[in-house]
Scaffold this motif. Structure first.
Motif, PDB file in Angstrom:
ATOM      1  N   GLN A  23      -5.445  -7.344  21.297  1.00  0.00           N
ATOM      2  CA  GLN A  23      -6.033  -7.227  19.972  1.00  0.00           C
ATOM      3  C   GLN A  23      -5.628  -8.397  19.098  1.00  0.00           C
ATOM      4  O   GLN A  23      -6.446  -8.991  18.396  1.00  0.00           O
ATOM      5  CB  GLN A  23      -5.582  -5.912  19.334  1.00  0.00           C
ATOM      6  N   LYS A  27      -8.205 -11.874  17.373  1.00  0.00           N
ATOM      7  CA  LYS A  27      -8.438 -12.165  15.968  1.00  0.00           C
ATOM      8  C   LYS A  27      -7.940 -13.557  15.616  1.00  0.00           C
ATOM      9  O   LYS A  27      -6.835 -13.934  15.954  1.00  0.00           O
ATOM     10  CB  LYS A  27      -7.748 -11.119  15.086  1.00  0.00           C
ATOM     11  N   THR A  29      -6.875 -16.222  12.717  1.00  0.00           N
ATOM     12  CA  THR A  29      -6.379 -16.215  11.353  1.00  0.00           C
ATOM     13  C   THR A  29      -7.341 -16.960  10.436  1.00  0.00           C
ATOM     14  O   THR A  29      -7.828 -18.038  10.758  1.00  0.00           O
ATOM     15  CB  THR A  29      -4.985 -16.866  11.290  1.00  0.00           C
ATOM     16  N   LYS A  30      -7.602 -16.369   9.266  1.00  0.00           N
ATOM     17  CA  LYS A  30      -8.441 -16.992   8.248  1.00  0.00           C
ATOM     18  C   LYS A  30      -7.607 -17.212   6.988  1.00  0.00           C
ATOM     19  O   LYS A  30      -6.682 -16.458   6.698  1.00  0.00           O
ATOM     20  CB  LYS A  30      -9.657 -16.122   7.939  1.00  0.00           C
ATOM     21  N   GLU A  37     -12.982 -18.450   1.380  1.00  0.00           N
ATOM     22  CA  GLU A  37     -12.466 -18.806   2.698  1.00  0.00           C
ATOM     23  C   GLU A  37     -12.510 -20.314   2.880  1.00  0.00           C
ATOM     24  O   GLU A  37     -13.516 -20.963   2.614  1.00  0.00           O
ATOM     25  CB  GLU A  37     -13.283 -18.137   3.797  1.00  0.00           C
ATOM     26  N   ASN A 133      -2.018 -10.547   5.368  1.00  0.00           N
ATOM     27  CA  ASN A 133      -2.515  -9.283   5.882  1.00  0.00           C
ATOM     28  C   ASN A 133      -2.442  -9.345   7.396  1.00  0.00           C
ATOM     29  O   ASN A 133      -3.288  -9.973   8.045  1.00  0.00           O
ATOM     30  CB  ASN A 133      -3.959  -9.053   5.420  1.00  0.00           C
ATOM     31  N   ASN A 134      -1.390  -8.704   7.960  1.00  0.00           N
ATOM     32  CA  ASN A 134      -1.157  -8.813   9.406  1.00  0.00           C
ATOM     33  C   ASN A 134      -2.246  -8.119  10.212  1.00  0.00           C
ATOM     34  O   ASN A 134      -2.615  -8.573  11.288  1.00  0.00           O
ATOM     35  CB  ASN A 134       0.211  -8.235   9.753  1.00  0.00           C
ATOM     36  N   LYS A 135      -2.760  -7.021   9.676  1.00  0.00           N
ATOM     37  CA  LYS A 135      -3.775  -6.262  10.413  1.00  0.00           C
ATOM     38  C   LYS A 135      -5.041  -7.084  10.637  1.00  0.00           C
ATOM     39  O   LYS A 135      -5.576  -7.158  11.744  1.00  0.00           O
ATOM     40  CB  LYS A 135      -4.123  -4.977   9.666  1.00  0.00           C
ATOM     41  N   ASP A 136      -5.521  -7.734   9.578  1.00  0.00           N
ATOM     42  CA  ASP A 136      -6.767  -8.491   9.664  1.00  0.00           C
ATOM     43  C   ASP A 136      -6.542  -9.985   9.868  1.00  0.00           C
ATOM     44  O   ASP A 136      -7.486 -10.770   9.933  1.00  0.00           O
ATOM     45  CB  ASP A 136      -7.599  -8.279   8.393  1.00  0.00           C
ATOM     46  N   LYS A 137      -5.247 -10.395   9.952  1.00  0.00           N
ATOM     47  CA  LYS A 137      -4.893 -11.805  10.139  1.00  0.00           C
ATOM     48  C   LYS A 137      -5.496 -12.670   9.030  1.00  0.00           C
ATOM     49  O   LYS A 137      -6.176 -13.669   9.270  1.00  0.00           O
ATOM     50  CB  LYS A 137      -5.355 -12.320  11.511  1.00  0.00           C
ATOM     51  N   LEU A 138      -5.224 -12.297   7.779  1.00  0.00           N
ATOM     52  CA  LEU A 138      -5.749 -13.009   6.630  1.00  0.00           C
ATOM     53  C   LEU A 138      -4.611 -13.594   5.808  1.00  0.00           C
ATOM     54  O   LEU A 138      -3.641 -12.909   5.493  1.00  0.00           O
ATOM     55  CB  LEU A 138      -6.583 -12.086   5.740  1.00  0.00           C
TER      56      LEU A 138
END
Length: 463
Positions: A23, A27, A29-30, A37, A133-138
């Motif tokens: 997972q 993803k 990272t953005k 963005e 944001n670790n979950k969404d890699k933001l």
């Protein structure tokens, strides 16, 4: 019983770890700056090192508009914004902030020829707020700096947004077709050398390809050896802002003039190329110049599997270099060791200035309309000494690779025509032929070809 329990725990651990890893890897990272963005070039990657987010230094310079200087010799990065400055060194866990030493969680590193630095440290030291944001890699960055704002509209009616309808580059001129006259904000950045052109209150109009925020368009720069890339994007949505980045190739200095004529913004560039460095050579040694063809903005031909010729030429050239460096009687000089584009004239000048004994240019052949064509060709230009060198290398290549013998030929190519020493141009095989491309791209066959080239050079030099 204990063994069974251990196996059960080990299996459970695997089941827990594997999905998590998959997972995370899926993803990318953005990075968002002030809600928008950032458009990252395709070669740029954000990496996570021991839970520290590391961003390429070019992201810091190009998007955050910090002044960045890179000292290749000392591996030092100096970042400045106004009176605030920080200094970091690749591999060192200490940084200088206003002459005070600060310990870093992780040192800057060189990854794929790109310097990455700790995002949180650099951003916060330069006055940016950082969120993760670790979950969404933001990554979210907040700043108080922006482009000069447009005059306020007291009537409450939203100001009309300018539109760009066409972007072209030719003859060292960037031409942007606009609805109305506007003065962009132009910034020059280093490492690599870039010119960033920002159009405030401007959107992308009908350009044949709709680009949403974050997407990137590119111009064809194949006819412009001084330009690596020209990319454009809708950099911000609210207010709209279009960004054009011109990345320069092997340029010592650049000057520009701007003007707007009849709805067209024109940026006229004047560039001075970096001279190809001449390496001192040891007396008494034979000087061999190896020239991996193409490079940088000149990809060469395209292989059956859509790979550029320049990749093959450089890979084989570096293998030849490594073998020649083991020869005590030879001094090897490369026209390029990385993905840059020295012009053909610069390659010729390098070899002639060095008074080289041998010049070997490495290429891959192609006939896209006839993918069944295969074989090795070797070219020389008129001189008998060049013909002798060509015959020796060609014979060794045919013997080593087993490709079809397409013979040694007289060819009118600049790098073998204008060089003054024994010079050959090798077409190792046909990249447009599926099976031959596979063979040419393999490490095993590249090693065989490199050894064949070196053996031919040594036979010619009677070493």
């Amino acid at each position: 019983m204990k063994k069974s329990m251990m196996m059960l725990l080990f299996t459970a651990l695997l089941l827990f770890l594997i999905p998590m890893h998959t997972q995370a890897a899926a993803k990318q990272t953005k990075i968002f700056l002030d809600g928008q963005e950032l458009v990252l070039p395709h070669s740029v990657e954000v990496v996570n090192i021991r839970n520290n987010i590391m961003i390429p230094i070019r992201v810091v310079a190009e998007n955050l508009k910090f002044n960045v200087n890179w000292d290749k010799k000392t591996q030092n990065v100096h970042i400045q914004q106004g009176s605030k400055a920080i200094s970091l060194t690749v591999g060192k866990n200490e940084a200088l902030v206003e002459n005070d030493t600060v310990t870093l969680n992780v040192a800057p590193q060189m990854i794929k020829n790109t310097v990455v630095v700790p995002m949180r440290f650099v951003s916060e030291e330069m006055g940016l707020s950082v969120g993760w944001n670790n979950k969404d890699k933001l990554v979210t960055l907040s700043s108080n700096t922006s482009l000069p704002s447009e005059p306020s509209n007291e009537s409450g009616i939203e100001a009309a947004t300018n539109q760009i309808h066409e972007i072209n580059y030719a003859s060292n001129q960037l031409v942007v077709s606009l609805d109305q006259e506007i003065t962009p904000v132009i910034t020059t950045l280093q490492n690599p050398e870039r010119i960033v052109v920002d159009f405030p209150s401007t959107n992308l109009g009908d350009m044949g390809q709709a680009l949403s925020g974050g997407a990137m368009g590119r111009l064809d720069t194949s006819e412009s050896p001084n330009i690596t890339d020209i990319r454009y994007s809708l950099f911000k949505n609210d207010p709209a802002q279009v960004r054009i980045v011109i990345e320069l190739n092997n340029v010592r200095s650049v000057n520009y003039e701007q003007q707007t004529i009849a709805g067209k913004f024109i940026l006229d560039l004047s560039m001075v190329n970096e001279p190809v460095p001449i390496t001192p050579v040891s007396s008494g040694k034979k000087i061999v110049v190896i020239d991996p063809g193409h490079g940088g903005s000149d990809p060469g031909t395209t292989s059956f599997s859509k790979k550029p010729e320049k990749i093959f030429a450089l890979a084989l050239g570096l293998k030849v270099q490594a073998l020649l460096q083991q020869e005590s009687g030879i001094e090897v000089i490369m026209t390029r060791e990385t993905d840059i584009y020295p012009t053909r004239s610069e390659r010729v000048k390098l070899a002639n200035d060095l008074k080289a004994d041998v010049f070997v240019s490495i290429h891959g052949n192609s006939v896209k309309a006839a993918p069944q064509v295969s074989g090795t060709e070797t070219y020389y230009y008129q001189r008998e000494s060049s013909k002798e060198l060509a015959n020796l290398i060609h014979h060794n290549l045919i013997k080593a690779l087993g490709f079809k013998d397409r013979s040694v030929r007289n060819g009118n190519y600049q790098v073998i025509r204008e060089t003054t020493m024994s010079a050959v141009l090798l077409e190792i095989g046909f990249l447009s032929n599926k099976s031959e491309e596979e063979a040419m791209m393999s490490e095993t066959n590249q090693n065989k070809a490199a050894q064949a080239i070196v053996d031919g050079i040594k036979e010619y030099l009677t070493l």
